[in-house]
Scaffold this motif. Structure first.
Motif, PDB file in Angstrom:
ATOM      1  N   ALA A  64       5.300  11.785  -4.085  1.00 45.92           N
ATOM      2  CA  ALA A  64       5.766  10.629  -3.394  1.00 45.92           C
ATOM      3  C   ALA A  64       5.800  11.083  -1.901  1.00 45.92           C
ATOM      4  N   GLY A  65       5.432  10.005  -1.119  1.00 45.89           N
ATOM      5  CA  GLY A  65       5.511  10.146   0.377  1.00 45.89           C
ATOM      6  C   GLY A  65       3.942  10.506   0.905  1.00 45.89           C
ATOM      7  N   ALA A  66       3.147  10.786  -0.151  1.00 43.54           N
ATOM      8  CA  ALA A  66       1.834  11.253   0.271  1.00 43.54           C
ATOM      9  C   ALA A  66       0.950  10.247   0.480  1.00 43.54           C
ATOM     10  N   GLN A  67      -0.148  10.163   1.686  1.00 46.05           N
ATOM     11  CA  GLN A  67      -1.196   9.217   1.808  1.00 46.05           C
ATOM     12  C   GLN A  67      -2.440   9.676   1.819  1.00 46.05           C
ATOM     13  N   ARG A  68      -3.381   9.189   1.036  1.00 46.80           N
ATOM     14  CA  ARG A  68      -4.541   9.508   1.197  1.00 46.80           C
ATOM     15  C   ARG A  68      -5.756   8.461   1.379  1.00 46.80           C
ATOM     16  N   ILE A  69      -6.572   8.470   1.967  1.00 47.27           N
ATOM     17  CA  ILE A  69      -7.576   7.500   2.190  1.00 47.27           C
ATOM     18  C   ILE A  69      -8.999   8.264   1.848  1.00 47.27           C
ATOM     19  N   ALA A  70      -9.824   7.669   1.196  1.00 47.56           N
ATOM     20  CA  ALA A  70     -11.041   8.254   1.098  1.00 47.56           C
ATOM     21  C   ALA A  70     -12.145   7.330   0.594  1.00 47.56           C
ATOM     22  N   ARG A  71     -13.206   7.578   1.262  1.00 45.79           N
ATOM     23  CA  ARG A  71     -14.398   6.952   1.311  1.00 45.79           C
ATOM     24  C   ARG A  71     -15.523   7.841   0.774  1.00 45.79           C
ATOM     25  N   THR A  72     -16.174   7.323  -0.664  1.00 44.90           N
ATOM     26  CA  THR A  72     -17.413   8.012  -1.162  1.00 44.90           C
ATOM     27  C   THR A  72     -18.395   7.147  -1.134  1.00 44.90           C
ATOM     28  N   GLU A  73     -19.365   7.830  -0.535  1.00 47.68           N
ATOM     29  CA  GLU A  73     -20.692   7.072  -0.250  1.00 47.68           C
ATOM     30  C   GLU A  73     -21.930   7.656  -1.116  1.00 47.68           C
TER      31      GLU A  73
END
Lengths: 249, 429
Positions: free
Chosen positions: B226-235
């Motif tokens: 709860a409250g965590a934010q993650r952005i990820a880009r796998t290329e």
């Protein structure tokens, strides 16, 4: 004892069962016959607790318990089993997983420990053999990719494993070729016992050539219009349903 | 195009970057880092007016970024407490563990022959040019370590390697960066486990360079909090005849955005990509897939599923582009979604863009609820309602979980998905 008194059931506002009464004692086999649309499937579904059926009057008890007040799983724990006319395919849930979950839920409810893995395996293998089912069916998804005959056979296999005291078999004979019919019938016959009652819902007399009923009832227009012994089924086969409706009315 | 209000001021970001430079390890490519920063500043964070970000607002992320920039001088970040899944998965994956905490590689693991850790400084510049993705630029600008793993040519299967990316509990925005370089004919099997804790924020970049004939099995697992934010880009860039099997399992957090970009660059390259998104109440999970068929006779298979509870939201955008020279390409995408209650939301959009003849492409998406007939069937056998729902949800998820190939990890994930949905009431009638 199954006691149904003046049961009235509507589906989508339309009354299907119009005051049905029926008494089934342990050990008895009752056949319910009737034309299409007479309410045969409604009867078995409403006893098993399917959504969408509105009970507008009457009672149904099994050994004195009010079945209609229980959710479907609790009816199963009370000993009720519905053999489906159209068994549902459930990919990803294996036959054995379903049966173990069902058995253990019932045992937990009865205050018993869960069944041990070896005992369970022994049980399902034995019952699969009874139904002449290949063991590979045990680990397949429930009814997944089964033929019509295999599905019906699987219903009786589940019945054999779960050992209910009241088995409602809804058109179990429909869609079966003669060989499958014989396997299903011999499975049912081997499961007859003084504690277990069967209600066979069927359109045709054919099944009753292999499973001898104690009583035959004719359901028409939402009521039981005639009751007799097995000779009634033979009579029906010869004269059709229309001829029987008149004298009862 | 860009919501400039989202992005911290250029002066503030340049000042933070200047402070970062003083702490960067010797040999760090500050030029590349600076170029990435300037590229980011020209565009800023994407706003919801941009189609790719239509359903996912970065407003809260931007707020955290701004405060992290102020605080970053004393960034001695502590890892957030691991969520329940982490220990189970670390135990389930038999191979060595490489740990990236707040983007910093922890020393230690012994790697099997054929695997080598190269200097992190060579992670920049990235494989993709700057300017492709604002968030990848942001990562390149503020990354200060990472994992640069190389597999030697023709190295055979080595067992499974676990990379554990842990977000930090402090007020930082982590910029974890991983590169996997597979030399020709090599094999690599990796589980990338990303975990976050309450109020952690990270912006990860994973790059894969798979040379001709190499074989990659990549599993990406994400559990936030709860409250965590993650952005990820796998290329991924796949050379001629290279093949990859990519499975992403996302258990959600307040914000989870995962982009998977696959370039089927070489002839006969192929990818089998799948995703399972769980959206318990209070989560927002957004997966974007961008499949680029460039080489001839390239093949892609895509299977995404999501299971969303009331108060949860899952976004799936699956885009397949068959380029001008990609004759003989074969692409198929399916997306199935399960809504568990009122107020569950799924936004799904498959997209096909075909620029050549001689292709085979198909796509389809379905969204529905648990089958009432199947539920009744199970209950009529004596399976209690909540357990029946759990069985059906498990069956829906299992086909994807089975791709992981580690039964104990699959069981841990299945149980965790059930627990998350149960806690949120998704299994109640």
């Amino acid at each position: 004892m199954l006691e149904i008194r003046d049961l009235r059931v509507s589906v989508a506002g339309k009354e299907i069962l119009k005051g049905l009464s029926l008494t089934v004692r342990p050990g008895e086999v009752h056949a319910i016959m009737g034309p299409n649309g007479s309410g045969k499937s409604t009867l078995s579904h409403v006893l098993a607790g399917r959504d969408g059926y509105e009970v507008t009057g009457g009672t149904a008890t099994w050994h004195g318990r009010d079945l209609l007040a229980l959710p479907p799983e609790e009816r199963a724990w009370a000993g009720v089993f519905l053999g489906f006319q159209y068994p549902v395919e459930i990919p990803g849930v294996s036959n054995v997983y379903l049966l173990r979950a069902a058995l253990n839920a019932k045992r937990r409810h009865a205050g018993l420990p869960e069944i041990d893995a070896i005992g369970f395996l022994k049980l399902v293998r034995e019952k699969a053999k009874l139904m002449q089912m290949d063991e590979s069916f045990l680990n397949r998804g429930v009814n997944e990719g089964f033929s019509g005959g295999e599905k019906k056979r699987n219903e009786i296999f589940q019945l054999a494993v779960l050992e209910p005291t009241l088995a409602l078999l809804d058109e179990t004979d429909s869609g079966l070729d003669i060989d499958a019919l014989k396997v299903v019938a011999s499975g049912v016959n081997s499961l007859r016992s003084p504690e277990r009652a069967f209600v066979l819902v069927t359109h045709y007399q054919r099944l009753l050539g292999y499973i001898e009923p104690d009583f035959v009832h004719v359901l028409a227009g939402g009521r039981i219009v005639r009751t007799g012994d097995k000779s009634l089924a033979t009579e029906l086969e010869a004269s059709g349903y229309d001829a029987l409706r008149a004298p009862a009315a | 195009m860009t919501d400039t209000a989202l992005t911290p001021g250029a002066a503030q970001m340049r000042a933070a970057h200047a402070r970062l430079r003083e702490r960067l390890p010797a040999g760090w490519p500050t030029d590349a880092s600076g170029v990435a920063l300037e590229s980011f500043l020209t565009r800023g964070l994407p706003g919801t007016d941009i189609e790719e970000w239509r359903y996912t607002s970065l407003a809260a992320f931007a707020g955290r970024l701004a405060s992290a920039l102020e605080a970053s001088a004393e960034a001695a970040a502590q890892p957030a407490a691991d969520p329940p899944l982490a220990a189970a998965l670390r135990a389930a994956v038999p191979g060595p563990v490489l740990c990236l905490t707040d983007g910093q590689l922890e020393p230690g693991a012994d790697l099997p022959a054929g695997l080598q850790i190269r200097p992190a400084a060579r992670l920049l510049p990235g494989l993709a040019p700057v300017g492709i993705s604002a968030l990848a630029d942001l990562n390149a600008a503020f990354a200060r370590d990472g994992l640069n793993l190389a597999v030697a040519a023709n190295a055979g299967p080595q067992g499974v390697l676990l990379i554990h990316e842990r977000a930090a509990s402090a007020t930082t925005v982590g910029q974890p960066r991983v590169r996997l370089s597979l030399a020709g004919g090599s094999h690599l099997s990796v589980v990338l486990l990303a975990t976050g804790g309450s109020a952690t924020t990270s912006n990860a970049v994973v790059e894969v360079d798979a040379e001709a004939g190499s074989v990659l099995h990549l599993v990406q697992l994400h559990e936030g909090a709860a409250g965590a934010q993650r952005i990820a880009r796998t290329e991924l860039r796949l050379g001629a005849g290279a093949s990859a099997r990519v499975t992403s399992v996302d258990l959600g957090s307040s914000l989870s955005r995962q982009d998977v970009v696959v370039h089927l660059a070489g002839d006969d390259a192929s990818v089998d990509v799948a995703g399972l998104c769980a959206g318990p109440s209070g989560t927002h999970v957004d997966h974007h897939l961008d499949l680029q068929h460039a080489g001839r006779h390239t093949a892609s298979r895509t299977l995404y599923r999501s299971v969303v509870d009331s108060g949860g939201r899952v976004v799936f955008n699956g885009r397949i582009v068959v380029g001008v020279g990609a004759a003989g390409s074969d692409a198929a995408l399916t997306n199935r979604n399960l809504l568990l209650g009122p107020g569950a939301e799924i936004d799904t959009k498959p997209e096909l863009e075909i620029h050549t003849d001689d292709v085979r492409c198909s796509h389809g998406a379905t969204t529905g609820q648990l089958d009432p007939a199947a539920l009744f069937y199970l209950r009529s056998r004596g399976v209690p309602a909540a357990e029946a729902r759990r069985l059906l949800i498990g069956a829906f998820a299992d086909e994807l979980l089975a791709r992981i190939g580690l039964p104990t990890a699959e069981a841990a994930l299945r149980n965790r998905i059930h627990a998350l949905l149960e806690a949120a009431g998704g299994l109640a009638q």
